[in-house]
Design a protein around this motif. Structure first.
Motif, short mmCIF file in Angstrom:
data_model
loop_
_atom_site.label_atom_id
_atom_site.label_comp_id
_atom_site.label_asym_id
_atom_site.label_seq_id
_atom_site.Cartn_x
_atom_site.Cartn_y
_atom_site.Cartn_z
N GLN A 86 0.75 -1.06 0.02
CA GLN A 86 0.08 -0.02 -0.04
C GLN A 86 0.97 1.22 0.11
OE1 GLN A 86 -2.70 0.01 3.28
NE2 GLN A 86 -3.87 -1.66 2.45
N GLN A 87 1.81 1.46 0.87
CA GLN A 87 2.88 2.54 0.93
C GLN A 87 3.39 2.54 -0.48
OE1 GLN A 87 1.65 4.25 3.64
NE2 GLN A 87 3.67 4.76 3.42
N TYR B 26 0.66 4.03 -2.83
CA TYR B 26 0.31 5.36 -2.55
C TYR B 26 1.43 6.37 -2.82
CZ TYR B 26 -3.69 3.72 0.14
OH TYR B 26 -4.93 3.13 0.22
N MET C 15 1.31 6.95 -6.44
CA MET C 15 -0.14 7.85 -6.65
C MET C 15 0.19 9.28 -6.52
SD MET C 15 -3.04 5.77 -4.63
CE MET C 15 -3.72 4.27 -5.07
N TYR C 16 0.93 9.60 -5.40
CA TYR C 16 1.37 11.04 -5.26
C TYR C 16 2.00 11.43 -6.59
CZ TYR C 16 -0.66 11.05 -0.66
OH TYR C 16 -1.74 11.01 0.35
N GLN D 242 -9.51 13.28 -1.42
CA GLN D 242 -9.52 11.76 -0.79
C GLN D 242 -10.68 11.80 0.21
OE1 GLN D 242 -5.93 10.21 0.62
NE2 GLN D 242 -6.88 8.28 1.04
N GLY E 254 -3.16 3.13 -8.77
CA GLY E 254 -3.96 2.28 -7.86
C GLY E 254 -4.76 1.18 -8.45
#
Length: 122
Positions: free
Chosen positions: A22-23, A26, A29-30, A46, A100
């Motif tokens: 997940q990290q 994410y 994603m940023y 979000q 994602g």
């Protein structure tokens, strides 16, 4: 043309993704937002987890306030963003690069925004 892209997921599947994965996603994603800043318009956000949702509905007896999302679906909207791209093909091409999408149960819904409200002016 402006489109709203809505990031969806299935909370049960989100919970199965290891924290380090997940990290990592994410973080990308940023990075995706930075790389595509020229196509990102207006705003977005979000959303807090679906458990925090409150829905107001109209019934014959009046309005009713209930805990939870309006939709009964397993899939929930986790956030949204407004993008400004030439057409739907460009929107799809951009969304296909969303990091994602590699997570189980994640998707992105694309909807054109209404920009002409003249039909309401009667």
């Amino acid at each position: 043309m402006k489109y709203v892209i809505m990031f969806t997921s299935i909370p049960e599947l989100d919970a199965q993704v290891p924290a380090d994965k997940q990290q990592e996603v994410y973080g990308r994603m940023y990075q995706w937002f930075g790389e595509n800043a020229a196509q990102i318009a207006d705003g977005g956000a979000q959303l807090q987890p679906v458990e925090t949702a409150t829905t107001v509905k109209y019934r014959e007896s009046g309005t009713v306030v209930v805990d939870g999302p309006f939709s009964e679906a397993k899939e929930v909207v986790g956030g949204f963003q407004v993008i400004d791209v030439p057409d739907m093909d460009a929107a799809i091409a951009l969304v296909k690069t969303w990091p994602g999408l590699e997570l189980p149960g994640c998707g992105v819904e694309i909807r054109p925004m209404v920009t002409d409200y003249s039909q309401l002016e009667q």
